[in-house]
Design an enzyme around this catalytic site. Structure first.
Site, PDB file in Angstrom:
ATOM      1  CD  GLU A 162      -2.982  -1.246   2.542  1.00 54.74           C
ATOM      2  OE1 GLU A 162      -2.684  -0.322   3.198  1.00 54.74           O
ATOM      3  OE2 GLU A 162      -3.756  -2.203   2.416  1.00 54.74           O
ATOM      4  CD  GLU A 267      -4.427  -8.076   1.765  1.00 55.74           C
ATOM      5  OE1 GLU A 267      -5.497  -7.376   2.244  1.00 55.74           O
ATOM      6  OE2 GLU A 267      -3.208  -7.706   1.676  1.00 55.74           O
TER       7      GLU A 267
END
Ligand code: GLA
Length: 375
Positions: A162, A267
């Site tokens: 991220e 995910e």
């Protein structure tokens, strides 16, 4: 007369045969790892309770259904090294041992992130921010220590998680502020040195968005130009019933695989209630837990259809996709039950009793059909 008797007997046979098909014998549950064995790996994130034997049903399910695991939390920096002089590798060691014992493709998640990282690493003793050299050293030391510890055992690492914001710019994290943008190549270099055989990934959410897609392509190209190894991109896949538009997902899969790296959905889970639902103060819609007692059929159908479309897309892209990992094993242990507020969530393919949901069967039937039709 004789004809009538013959028809009656035949009819009787048919009824018996038909009711035999409808018997209550339990349906054999196929495994996702087997269904997709020639296509991509399929996995789940496992948690600390499971690793410590507190959810044996979920553990059995993992062994039956999946061939790759990710650690939901136990390998993150904060639990491993909460204070400068405390190191806690116990749960992480268990995680890796479980994966080795079960011959699974083991993911390490993650080495450098702006969340779940202990704040002491950015600070001097007096609380002021550390200088660049100190932070570089701490980052490298952490990578060498963690990735080095599981060298030859962990198969793929989320090296940086991220690093890009929603506008497609580098996130203003302490990493960026203190080290500058070179922290990314430095992290990959350190990981390659510590775990030369492991695959190295960049992992992020919302990578279907054009701005983020573009910036990730640039990030990977920069590493490649510098001769720094990156092997794959993890598109997290925290999605919902309507978003993202799968055409956008397809564009990102294409753009990433053109870079010559592996593409993963790292995910995956599906939200039914969006954050907006919980923010809405309107009393008619502000029931904090509308699906406490189960999903109405109409919503379950939407969820099944959504999962079917997603897996059809992934299967069509099987030559580009190397792994699909769910963020959790069963609906009960998903983080979404607590986000943004506590409620009963239904994001995965297995229910709270570790049994397949209608969405699971929807996926299995749709993919088997595609395989039969050679699509
Ligand atoms: C991000 C992280 C995961 C996890 C989820 C929420 O996607 O990469 O490790 O923390 O958020 O659980």
């Amino acid at each position: 007369m004789q004809k009538i008797t013959l028809y009656t007997i035949l009819g009787g046979f048919l009824i018996i045969a038909f009711s035999g098909c409808q018997s209550n014998a339990p349906k054999k549950i196929p495994s996702l790892k087997n269904l997709f064995k020639n296509d991509f790996k399929v996995g789940a994130a496992i948690n600390e309770r499971q690793l410590y034997g507190k959810e044996p049903g979920a553990v059995k399910l993992v062994q039956k259904q999946f061939n790759t695991i990710s650690p939901e939390n136990v390998l993150k920096w904060a639990p491993i090294n909460p204070k400068p002089d405390s190191l806690n590798f116990g749960p992480a060691d268990r995680y890796v041992k479980f994966g080795v014992k079960n011959h699974m493709w083991i993911i390490g998640h993650n080495l450098v992130w702006h969340k779940q990282v202990p704040q002491w690493i950015f600070q001097n003793k007096d609380g002021s921010l550390v200088d660049r050299q100190t932070l570089i050293k701490r980052m490298q030391q952490h990578i060498y220590r963690e990735a080095g510890r599981y060298k030859g055992k962990i198969d793929g690492w989320d090296v940086v998680n991220e690093a890009i914001n929603d506008k497609g710019k580098l996130r203003q994290s302490k990493w960026l502020k203190i080290i500058g943008k070179k922290y990314i190549p430095m992290a990959f270099k350190a990981a390659a040195k510590a775990a030369p055989k492991a695959e190295l990934y960049y992992n992020d959410y919302d990578l279907y968005k054009p701005a983020k897609r573009k910036r990730v392509v640039q990030l990977v190209r920069n590493l490649q130009k510098k001769g720094i190894r990156i092997d794959g991109i993890g598109m997290q896949g925290h999605w919902s019933l309507k978003k993202p538009d799968l055409k956008q997902v397809q564009k990102s899969i294409n753009a990433f695989s053109k870079l010559g790296v592996k593409v993963m959905i790292s995910e995956l889970d599906i939200k039914i209630l969006n954050p907006g639902y919980f923010a809405n103060k309107d009393s008619t819609t502000n029931n904090p837990d509308p699906y406490k007692n189960g999903l109405p059929d109409s919503v379950q159908t939407q969820l099944t259809n959504r999962y079917v479309s997603i897996f059809k897309l992934l299967y069509k892209n099987r030559n580009k996709i190397s792994r699909v990992t769910f963020w959790g094993v069963n609906n009960g242990d998903s983080w979404l039950n607590y986000r943004p507020k506590k409620h009963t969530a239904y994001p995965l393919l297995f229910n709270r009793k570790n049994q397949p949901t209608p969405a699971f069967w929807g996926v299995v039937h749709a993919i088997k059909k595609m395989k039969r039709q050679n699509k």
